[in-house]
Design an enzyme around this catalytic site. Structure first.
Site, PDB file in Angstrom:
ATOM      1  N   ASP A 124     -51.368 -73.625  41.387  1.00 40.73           N
ATOM      2  CA  ASP A 124     -52.154 -72.413  41.071  1.00 40.73           C
ATOM      3  C   ASP A 124     -51.328 -71.128  41.051  1.00 40.73           C
ATOM      4  O   ASP A 124     -51.497 -70.296  40.167  1.00 40.73           O
ATOM      5  CB  ASP A 124     -53.394 -72.290  41.978  1.00 40.73           C
ATOM      6  CG  ASP A 124     -53.091 -72.313  43.475  1.00 40.73           C
ATOM      7  OD1 ASP A 124     -51.923 -72.533  43.831  1.00 40.73           O
ATOM      8  OD2 ASP A 124     -54.015 -72.113  44.274  1.00 40.73           O
ATOM      9  N   ALA A 216     -40.907 -78.029  45.129  1.00 41.72           N
ATOM     10  CA  ALA A 216     -41.465 -77.885  46.482  1.00 41.72           C
ATOM     11  C   ALA A 216     -41.381 -79.187  47.284  1.00 41.72           C
ATOM     12  O   ALA A 216     -41.085 -79.166  48.470  1.00 41.72           O
ATOM     13  CB  ALA A 216     -42.910 -77.403  46.395  1.00 41.72           C
ATOM     14  N   LYS A 257     -42.484 -76.561  52.271  1.00 42.74           N
ATOM     15  CA  LYS A 257     -42.905 -77.976  52.248  1.00 42.74           C
ATOM     16  C   LYS A 257     -41.701 -78.811  52.699  1.00 42.74           C
ATOM     17  O   LYS A 257     -41.446 -78.936  53.883  1.00 42.74           O
ATOM     18  CB  LYS A 257     -43.367 -78.366  50.835  1.00 42.74           C
ATOM     19  CG  LYS A 257     -44.720 -77.788  50.438  1.00 42.74           C
ATOM     20  CD  LYS A 257     -44.638 -76.388  49.940  1.00 42.74           C
ATOM     21  CE  LYS A 257     -45.944 -75.903  49.356  1.00 42.74           C
ATOM     22  NZ  LYS A 257     -45.902 -74.469  49.079  1.00 42.74           N
ATOM     23  N   HIS A 451     -59.972 -68.402  44.799  1.00 46.13           N
ATOM     24  CA  HIS A 451     -60.425 -69.304  45.864  1.00 46.13           C
ATOM     25  C   HIS A 451     -59.994 -68.847  47.252  1.00 46.13           C
ATOM     26  O   HIS A 451     -60.598 -69.226  48.241  1.00 46.13           O
ATOM     27  CB  HIS A 451     -59.947 -70.734  45.604  1.00 46.13           C
ATOM     28  CG  HIS A 451     -58.464 -70.841  45.419  1.00 46.13           C
ATOM     29  ND1 HIS A 451     -57.829 -70.334  44.307  1.00 46.13           N
ATOM     30  CD2 HIS A 451     -57.495 -71.361  46.201  1.00 46.13           C
ATOM     31  CE1 HIS A 451     -56.531 -70.564  44.418  1.00 46.13           C
ATOM     32  NE2 HIS A 451     -56.301 -71.178  45.552  1.00 46.13           N
TER      33      HIS A 451
END
Ligand code: F0G
Length: 460
Positions: A124, A216, A257, A451
């Site tokens: 996103d 990532a 990550k 969101h």
């Protein structure tokens, strides 16, 4: 399925508290039915993200103490640069404060209004930075990814036939950059094969389009290549990682990550003579900080140098992926659908399968995430139409390819017993899924990345 024992012991702990169901119902109502609005102390098992939520090792904490906090030319920067040269084979790397900062630095170099960027699937924030640079983002994922119940290897792959069609349709000169996301987070954390990374590279060279890796979860992707792609079973994770990076021109990485740090990002350019390096430095100095620290402290750079090596340890990766596979196997026994086979960093539950009667306009994946919180204090997130948002041109709600509720597993944080709590909660929710008749409506939303902040209300 056997749980692979943790290849570490626990030196430091954080107590957890469990609220009652009625307390949780009140908390989530107060948060406007937005899980990002909860205070973490009201969450029992936090599977909102695997980003920046991992546990650092004693070695990383030790490295923190030798961080060089010089503004320019810190020794911690040179150590990180040497680490990246060793692991990725890149001569130029640029620290940035996290992944999206790398996207902010890179995307305006490749994109402007009228240009397109194509990916096996944008995350996103990456999509947002394509749009903020004036470009338009096109997802081009392997069609196998669209059927969560159908097992297929390397579901995260780029659909290369479709990629060529899109390039021809838009004109190669209008495609600013092609992005390969490893693992493919939005499709379920599912891996991309080396053959697909290579084939996409050939297409990029043929049409003279820059090729970028969104790296990532590069180490988890490498583990899947080793385990599942023929020809790689005897290669080391390090060799596989180097080969993956050798095919692209640039990478952006959220180190939160597979870097196993709580904050940090990297941008890398393979060709040390590339003229984009000057532009990257200029953008970094304006947005992030001087180019030897890029918005991070020296101690962050030190922890990252150690974390990158820990992430490519095969023993660690076997446990890491094994933990996710254990949870998935428990869901298999209960007939609960998810993107299968399960990916590297979490289980992506198929909320459309759990709630077939709830339309995408009522956000079934958000419904399931909210049920998990009410049921057992577990925090998950929607990776579906609720996250996707509205068409930037028409303002209409877009329909996502998937309605996933993501259980992202932080690295080295939770145990087998926690995974069992999650599986048991899902089994309970599935048993009463038919009684949950309606979804949610949005009362307020911001324009970009809604969101994170939107306020919702249950539809009566
Ligand atoms: N690319 C991918 C594939 C990601 O998954 C993320 C972040 C980013 C880029 C941006 O990195 O957060 O460091 O700015 N993903 C997190 C997640 C937030 O929960 O999946 P960032």
């Amino acid at each position: 399925m056997k749980y692979i024992p943790e290849p570490f012991k626990i030196k430091s702990v954080e107590p957890l508290k469990v609220l009652t169901r009625s307390e949780r119902e009140q908390k989530i109502m107060d948060a406007g039915y937005n899980l990002f609005g909860l205070s973490s102390k009201d969450v029992y098992i936090d599977l909102l993200t695997d980003s920046g939520t991992g546990a650092m090792s004693a070695q990383q904490w030790g490295a923190v103490m030798v961080g060089d906090e010089s503004y320019a030319g810190a020794s911690s920067f040179y150590k990180l640069r040497d680490t990246c040269k060793d692991i990725f084979g890149y001569g130029y790397v640029q620290p940035v404060h996290q992944g999206r900062a790398g996207e902010k630095v890179l995307m305006p170099i490749f994109l402007s209004p009228g240009k397109y960027s194509i990916s096996n699937m944008f995350f996103d924030t990456t999509r947002a930075h394509v749009e903020l640079a004036g470009g338009r983002a096109i997802d081009c994922v392997n069609p196998a990814a669209r059927n969560p119940r159908t097992r297929a290897s390397f579901k995260g792959n780029m659909d290369t036939a479709r990629l060529v069609e899109i390039i021809k349709e838009k004109g190669a000169a209008n495609v600013g950059v092609i992005v390969m996301t490893v693992t493919n987070n939005s499709a379920g954390g599912v891996p991309v094969s080396m053959a697909n990374i290579r084939e996409t590279a050939d297409i990029c060279r043929q049409y003279k389009i820059p090729y970028m890796l969104d790296a990532a979860r590069f180490a988890e992707n490498a583990f899947f290549i080793k385990r599942e792609e023929s020809g790689y079973e005897d290669k080391s994770i390090l060799e596989i990682v180097r080969e993956m990076f050798s095919y692209v021109d640039v990478f952006a990485m959220s180190c939160k990550k597979d870097g196993i740090v709580n904050i940090g990002g990297l941008v890398g350019v393979r060709d040390t003579n590339s003229n984009i390096i000057q532009k990257i430095k200029a953008n970094t100095i304006s947005y992030e900080g001087f180019y030897t620290y890029g918005g991070l402290s020296g101690r962050d750079l030190e922890a990252l140098s150690v974390g990158l090596y820990e992430a490519i340890d095969e023993n660690y990766l076997r446990y890491r992926i094994g933990q996710v596979e254990y949870l998935a196997a428990r869901l298999d026994s209960a007939g609960i659908a998810y993107q299968s086979p399960v990916g590297g960093h979490g289980v992506f539950l198929d909320a459309a399968d759990m709630f077939p009667h709830i339309p995408y306009t009522e956000y079934p994946a958000q419904v399931l995430a909210l049920e998990l919180y009410k049921e057992a204090g577990i925090r998950a997130c929607d990776i579906g139409s609720y996250m996707l948002g509205n068409d930037p041109d028409t303002g209409k709600q877009l329909q996502s390819e998937f309605e996933f509720t993501r259980l992202a597993i932080p690295r080295r944080v939770y145990t087998q017993a926690h995974m069992d709590v999650v599986a048991d909660a899902l089994i309970n929710i599935k048993a009463r899924a038919g009684e949950i008749k309606r979804g949610y409506k949005i009362l307020w939303e911001p324009d970009v990345l809604r969101h994170f902040q939107a306020q919702l209300e249950p539809i009566k």
